[in-house]
Design a protein around this motif. Structure first.
Motif, short mmCIF file in Angstrom:
data_model
loop_
_atom_site.label_atom_id
_atom_site.label_comp_id
_atom_site.label_asym_id
_atom_site.label_seq_id
_atom_site.Cartn_x
_atom_site.Cartn_y
_atom_site.Cartn_z
N VAL A 1 0.87 -1.11 0.03
CA VAL A 1 0.03 0.17 0.03
C VAL A 1 0.98 1.26 0.19
CG1 VAL A 1 -1.73 1.53 1.33
CG2 VAL A 1 -1.90 -1.20 1.00
N GLN A 2 1.98 1.18 0.85
CA GLN A 2 2.92 2.33 0.82
C GLN A 2 3.58 2.73 -0.45
OE1 GLN A 2 3.66 4.48 3.28
NE2 GLN A 2 4.71 5.38 1.58
N THR A 3 3.80 1.68 -1.25
CA THR A 3 4.30 1.70 -2.77
C THR A 3 3.44 2.19 -3.64
OG1 THR A 3 5.57 -0.24 -2.49
CG2 THR A 3 5.33 0.38 -4.71
N GLN A 4 1.92 1.81 -3.30
CA GLN A 4 0.98 2.49 -4.29
C GLN A 4 0.81 3.91 -3.95
OE1 GLN A 4 -2.33 -0.24 -3.33
NE2 GLN A 4 -2.08 -1.13 -4.96
N ILE A 5 1.09 4.34 -2.77
CA ILE A 5 0.85 5.77 -2.20
C ILE A 5 1.91 6.53 -2.79
CG2 ILE A 5 1.10 7.14 -0.43
CD1 ILE A 5 -0.30 5.26 1.55
N ASP A 6 3.34 6.20 -3.00
CA ASP A 6 4.29 6.64 -3.54
C ASP A 6 4.19 6.85 -4.97
OD1 ASP A 6 5.58 6.63 -1.00
OD2 ASP A 6 6.76 4.87 -1.50
N VAL A 7 3.71 6.04 -5.64
CA VAL A 7 3.38 5.89 -7.15
C VAL A 7 2.27 6.82 -7.46
CG1 VAL A 7 2.26 4.89 -8.97
CG2 VAL A 7 4.12 3.44 -7.67
N GLU A 8 1.38 7.35 -6.68
CA GLU A 8 0.28 8.11 -6.72
C GLU A 8 0.61 9.46 -6.50
OE1 GLU A 8 -3.43 9.23 -7.84
OE2 GLU A 8 -2.87 7.16 -7.83
N GLN A 9 1.31 9.60 -5.44
CA GLN A 9 1.92 10.88 -5.25
C GLN A 9 2.86 11.27 -6.14
OE1 GLN A 9 3.68 10.32 -1.24
NE2 GLN A 9 1.81 11.37 -0.10
N ASN A 10 3.75 10.54 -6.80
CA ASN A 10 4.58 10.98 -7.96
C ASN A 10 4.10 11.14 -9.34
OD1 ASN A 10 6.83 10.97 -6.12
ND2 ASN A 10 7.39 8.79 -6.46
N ARG A 11 2.65 10.95 -9.57
CA ARG A 11 1.84 11.30 -10.74
C ARG A 11 1.81 12.64 -10.92
NH1 ARG A 11 -3.49 8.38 -10.85
NH2 ARG A 11 -3.45 9.65 -12.78
N PRO A 12 1.92 13.14 -12.12
CA PRO A 12 1.78 14.50 -12.42
C PRO A 12 0.44 15.07 -11.72
CG PRO A 12 2.20 13.50 -14.18
CD PRO A 12 2.08 12.51 -13.30
N ALA A 13 -0.74 14.48 -11.89
CA ALA A 13 -2.00 14.84 -11.08
C ALA A 13 -2.61 13.85 -10.13
CB ALA A 13 -2.95 15.28 -12.16
N PRO A 14 -2.14 13.64 -9.19
CA PRO A 14 -2.59 12.70 -8.14
C PRO A 14 -3.98 12.64 -7.91
CG PRO A 14 -1.00 14.04 -6.98
CD PRO A 14 -1.21 14.60 -8.45
N GLU A 15 -4.62 11.59 -7.72
CA GLU A 15 -6.21 11.63 -7.40
C GLU A 15 -6.32 11.57 -5.97
OE1 GLU A 15 -8.13 8.34 -9.36
OE2 GLU A 15 -7.27 8.67 -11.20
N SER A 16 -6.83 12.71 -5.48
CA SER A 16 -6.96 12.95 -3.93
C SER A 16 -7.83 11.81 -3.27
CB SER A 16 -7.45 14.34 -3.47
OG SER A 16 -8.77 14.22 -4.22
N LEU A 17 -8.81 11.41 -3.66
CA LEU A 17 -9.75 10.37 -3.23
C LEU A 17 -9.01 9.05 -3.08
CD1 LEU A 17 -13.19 11.05 -4.82
CD2 LEU A 17 -12.42 11.63 -2.40
#
Length: 73
Positions: free
Chosen positions: A15-31
């Motif tokens: 889950v932490q890896t998924q969080i890191d990937v999401e945060q590094n996206r140009p436009a992370p989905e906040s939900l």
């Protein structure tokens, strides 16, 4: 019990890896990010609960945490 704790720690790391990937996206989905962080917190709480009761040699009833799908429209 150790295998279960190891599995929980692995799930939390995933889950932490998924969080890191999401945060590094140009436009992370906040939900999605919020849902992942809640899930990570629930795993951490469950791990701490089990470890605390293991130190006291008490039997542990383990609540099951399941990942819910986040559907974004």
């Amino acid at each position: 019990m150790e295998k279960f704790l190891t599995a929980l720690r692995n799930r939390k790391a995933h889950v932490q890896t998924q969080i890191d990937v999401e945060q590094n996206r140009p436009a992370p989905e906040s939900l999605r990010l919020r849902a992942l962080k809640k899930l990570r917190l629930r795993f951490r709480e469950q791990i701490e609960y089990i470890e605390r009761h293991n130190r006291q040699n008490m039997p542990v009833l383990i609540p099951v945490i399941r990942k819910r799908r986040v559907i974004l429209s």
